[in-house]
Design an enzyme around this catalytic site. Structure first.
Site, PDB file in Angstrom:
ATOM      1  N   ASP A   1     -12.335  90.238   6.989  1.00  0.00           N
ATOM      2  CA  ASP A   1     -12.018  88.801   7.029  1.00  0.00           C
ATOM      3  C   ASP A   1     -10.815  88.548   7.953  1.00  0.00           C
ATOM      4  O   ASP A   1      -9.959  87.714   7.664  1.00  0.00           O
ATOM      5  CB  ASP A   1     -11.767  88.246   5.623  1.00  0.00           C
ATOM      6  CG  ASP A   1     -11.910  86.723   5.557  1.00  0.00           C
ATOM      7  OD1 ASP A   1     -12.246  86.090   6.587  1.00  0.00           O
ATOM      8  OD2 ASP A   1     -11.669  86.162   4.465  1.00  0.00           O
TER       9      ASP A   1
ATOM     10  N   HIS B   1      -4.033  83.332  12.763  1.00  0.00           N
ATOM     11  CA  HIS B   1      -3.387  82.007  12.838  1.00  0.00           C
ATOM     12  C   HIS B   1      -2.079  82.178  13.602  1.00  0.00           C
ATOM     13  O   HIS B   1      -1.420  83.210  13.466  1.00  0.00           O
ATOM     14  CB  HIS B   1      -3.086  81.449  11.444  1.00  0.00           C
ATOM     15  CG  HIS B   1      -4.308  81.107  10.662  1.00  0.00           C
ATOM     16  ND1 HIS B   1      -5.147  80.075  11.002  1.00  0.00           N
ATOM     17  CD2 HIS B   1      -4.844  81.678   9.556  1.00  0.00           C
ATOM     18  CE1 HIS B   1      -6.147  80.014  10.141  1.00  0.00           C
ATOM     19  NE2 HIS B   1      -5.997  80.982   9.250  1.00  0.00           N
TER      20      HIS B   1
HETATM   21 ZN    ZN Z   1     -14.418  83.102   3.479  1.00  0.00          ZN
HETATM   22 ZN    ZN Z   2     -13.900  84.638   6.532  1.00  0.00          ZN
END
Ligand code: ZN
Ligand code: ZN
Length: 429
Positions: free
Chosen positions: A305, A309
């Site tokens: 994941d 940012h």
């Molecule tokens: Zn997610």
């Molecule tokens: Zn994700």
């Protein structure tokens, strides 16, 4: 391109049931069983003595922000971060600006991916604009190369629409990846709901919001026969629901992130936004349940994941900072630390979770060093201790909870299609 000869490593290839000291050879981008002596002299040689040689790692969950938010990351920089982390195949999420909900946008992603240093495979949205109201054109998206459908970052709330989505996906033979979150239970929530959120005065995200959608997806998969993959599972009850559903033969798979395996909500005590993610870090009991789920096969694979940012976005008050952390360059050492160091899994099991089994979830042609396979290889030192500095990494972003921390296990070289694309000494050629 010269032939490649990776010498004297500990070759771990769970798909081929191989774990032995030996060599790996590649010719024209493919693994070959051996090289004649004359060709060995001309081959590019890589000394892997004392190192592990395994299939290139596979990550079926990354965010590369292209198109639209390339100040955070683009496909080139994300792919370099992947290679530096030992990954040779990554699957990128479609929550870009605009989202990948049509074949034209998907072709833009494909064009950038063709120039990337590792294999970057695209997914496409379940719904138009990820708005959860109308199905995206799944057939043309598959024809344009989407390997799965997902609205990751968001979750389709309508059960009726999700039912139709998975039925179409099944017809097009596409897995659906779901970010499991019932929005009605998580309004303005920024961390796990419990005693710690009360203590910190932050709005809580109850695990029930994940469990309800996990249960919904199990039911829809059972009902339709569609393959639904449950992303970044965080809750102990969700692990148990998945375990029972698998026992019943339901076509679901699940992933865990390195950060959910390694960290708990206690890390939020300093309000450091590099521990803010969605789903949130949860309790120690949830973490132990996830580790148990990995051990018994309930959880199929590791997905990072990787969610870049920029500093100005992350350096805000906790309530306003965006969710997510980068993870490609630390995934291997963090996962080794938890699963081998703490949970005492054997090293080949962890390699399996990050190679063959991740590839199997999406039926990708990756994750083995068997003769004939693409020569995608990760060479790593399982015991080297090193300090990760996000600023010296290859992602455009630095939002990592491991910045400045010493970890064990380091990628020494990454090979894609028989070409050494990255080494720890020389970086990228
Ligand atoms: Zn997610
Ligand atoms: Zn994700």
């Amino acid at each position: 391109m010269p032939a490649l000869w990776i010498k004297n490593g500990r070759v771990i290839d769970p798909a081929a049931k191989r774990d032995e000291t030996g060599d790996v050879f590649a010719v024209d981008g493919r693994i070959v069983p051996s090289l004649p002596p004359a060709e060995r002299k001309r081959a590019e040689a890589l000394d892997a003595r004392g190192l592990v040689v395994c299939p290139g790692l596979v990550d079926i969950h990354v965010h590369f922000r292209e198109p639209g938010q390339t100040h955070k990351e683009n496909i080139q920089s994300g792919a370099r971060a992947a290679a530096a982390g030992g990954f040779t195949t990554v699957v990128c999420m479609p929550n870009t600006s605009p989202p990948v909900d049509n074949a034209g946008t998907l072709q833009l992603v494909n064009a950038a991916a063709a120039k990337a240093v590792v294999r970057v495979l695209p997914t496409a949205c379940i719904t138009v604009g990820m708005k959860g109201q109308q199905l995206a054109p799944h057939g043309p998206l598959k024809a344009a190369g989407a390997v799965a459908l997902t609205d990751d970052g968001l979750c389709v709330q309508s059960n009726e629409l999700m039912r139709r989505a998975v039925e179409y996906a099944r017809m097009f033979d596409l897995p659906v990846l779901d970010h499991c979150q019932d929005d009605s239970l998580t309004d303005k929530a920024v961390m796990n709901e419990g005693v710690v959120s009360t203590r910190l005065g932050l709005k809580g995200w109850p695990h029930a919001a994940e469990d309800i959608i996990v249960a919904r997806d199990i039911i829809l998969s059972h009902y339709s026969g569609a393959h639904i993959h449950l992303q970044h599972i965080s809750s102990a009850l969700s692990v148990e629901l998945i375990r029972r559903a698998k026992r019943d033969g339901v076509r679901i798979t699940a992933e865990a992130t390195p950060h959910h395996l390694a960290l708990t909500e206690e890390a939020l005590a300093t309000y450091d936004t590099n521990f803010k993610m969605n789903p949130p870090l949860r309790t120690e009991a949830d973490r132990q349940a996830r580790i148990a789920g990995v051990k018994d096969g309930t959880i199929d694979c590791i997905g990072t994941d990787h969610a870049p940012h920029s500093p100005d976005e992350k350096d805000r008050e906790f309530d306003y900072a965006p969710n997510g952390i980068i993870g490609l360059e630390t995934a291997l050492p963090v996962t080794l630390g938890v699963l081998v160091g703490e949970a005492r899994l054997k090293l080949p099991r962890v390699v399996d979770l990050m190679t063959r089994r991740a590839a199997e979830v999406l039926r990708l042609p990756a994750g083995t060093l068997a003769p004939g396979a693409a020569a995608d290889v990760c060479v790593f030192d399982p015991v080297e201790r090193w300090t990760y500095h996000a600023a010296q990494g290859f992602s455009k972003s630095r939002n990592s909870p491991w910045d400045g921390r010493t970890v064990t296990g380091r990628v020494r070289a990454t090979v894609v299609g028989g070409r050494v694309v990255y080494t720890a000494e020389g970086g990228f050629a």
